[in-house]
Design an enzyme around this catalytic site. Structure first.
Site: not given
Ligand SMILES: *Cc1c(COP(=O)(O)O)cnc(C)c1O
Length: 377
Positions: A47, A271
């Protein structure tokens, strides 16, 4: 006293722009590290564009290294993986505008269903083909998944839907709220809830759904959470949120020095003049700022690597630029600076930046902006 800045060695010609390089070999090594901790199927979660590393590049490396599934939050992300030729099973679990049954069936993507309402809306759509679903139970997040009180109703819809060949239940999903503590006792309630839900799913006549609960932390620290599959995202790109296992950083952010000047003692920088030089020194500018994901709130310890030395970021982070105090040595324009990378030594890691910004490494890697060029080696 301030003295007028003296620009030095302005080089003619061009040089590589700020670049975020993805390192698939690190993803490969990280999958191996995960594999050493579990025999369960590994889902590579890509993702947020593979946590900023490029979803397709990370997915390809992970699948080649043995990941059996891919995970995304949206159907659009899943469709992009399919378009890139990735054929592994994909699960997607967030549907902000509802589940598009036709799109899911067309892309051959499994979807998580986490409420009776969501399920009802799915079944109300015209069915081009059977939609593969994972029943998503809330195992303690209070953020997503079916509340325990609705689980029986969800199972009833699943049974009816499967009888009518509208859906096929292929998985059961939960999520661990406390796994980053690296303490199996903290996961026990979620594990028990998952086991109970699975018993009920089997009792309802669904024979062998793929059960999955753990993300990276649970995978690396608590075998009781592994079930049939583990969902690993952060671990693929070198982040163990539980801080238990050293993983391989999978990206390197570099930028060229675009301006160098010699300044006297007492010169305010950037700044608000938030930093004032305490000696005659050289300042170099990198064309990266908070619009590119450099955190604006930074500890004075923040620095970058230039020619093998760790040199401090000084003054305020601007929208498009940061200033580096390079000391007695002027750095020629065009010299490459490493903002972060897996190299160790003078090169900061993503974890260093997270510490300097008071955040977690995830926000650093997912925050690198679109102006930064991407490359995969
Ligand atoms: C993002 C996510 C993961 C992966 O989590 P990590 O800690 O990055 O490995 C697994 N399950 C769900 C539902 C997620 O949203």
């Amino acid at each position: 006293m301030n003295s007028a800045p003296v620009a030095v060695r302005r080089r003619s010609g061009t040089f590589p722009p700020p670049t975020l390089e993805t390192l698939p070999v690190a993803v490969t090594a990280n999958v191996a590290r995960v594999r050493a901790r579990t025999r369960s199927t590994i889902m590579a979660v890509v993702k947020a564009d593979g946590y900023g590393h490029g979803a397709v590049a990370v997915a390809r490396a992970a699948v080649a290294a043995g990941a059996g599934w891919l995970g995304t939050t949206s159907l659009a992300e899943a469709a992009a993986l399919r378009a890139a030729g990735l054929a592994a099973p994909i699960l997607t679990w967030l549907h902000p505008s509802g589940i598009d049954a036709e799109a899911a069936a067309k892309a051959k993507v499994d979807v998580a269903v986490g409420s009776v309402d969501e399920f009802g809306a799915l079944l109300a759509q015209a069915a081009p083909a059977t939609v593969r679903i994972h029943l998503h139970l809330d195992t303690g997040m209070s953020r997503g998944g079916c509340p325990r009180e609705q689980w029986d109703d969800l199972l009833r819809l699943a049974r009816d839907g499967q009888r009518a060949r509208r859906v096929r239940v292929t998985g059961v999903m939960g999520h661990l709220p406390l796994a980053d503590r690296a303490d199996p006792a903290a996961n026990a309630a979620a594990v028990a809830a998952m086991r109970e839900a699975l018993r009920e799913v089997r009792a309802a006549g669904f024979r062998s759904p793929l059960a999955h609960l753990a993300a990276t932390s649970g995978t690396l620290t608590d075998p009781a959470t592994h079930f049939g599959m583990v969902r690993v995202g952060a671990g693929l790109v070198g982040i163990d949120p539980s801080g238990s296992v050293a993983m391989h950083g999978a990206s390197r952010l570099t930028a060229p020095v675009v301006h160098t000047a010699r300044v006297g003692a007492g010169t305010p920088v950037g700044y608000d003049g938030a930093y004032v030089t305490d000696r005659a020194t050289h300042l170099s500018v990198l064309p990266l700022g908070y619009a590119d994901g450099i955190p604006r709130e930074l500890s004075p310890r923040a620095g970058v690597e230039i020619r093998g030395r760790r040199l401090p970021v000084v003054g305020r982070v601007s929208m498009d630029q940061i200033v580096i105090d390079t000391g007695a040595v002027p750095v020629p324009v065009g010299t490459s600076a490493t903002v972060f990378g897996p190299d160790g030594g003078a090169t900061p890691s993503v974890h260093d930046w997270a510490r300097w910004a008071g955040t977690i490494p995830h926000t650093i890697v997912t925050g690198i902006g679109p102006r930064v060029k991407r490359s995969t080696t």
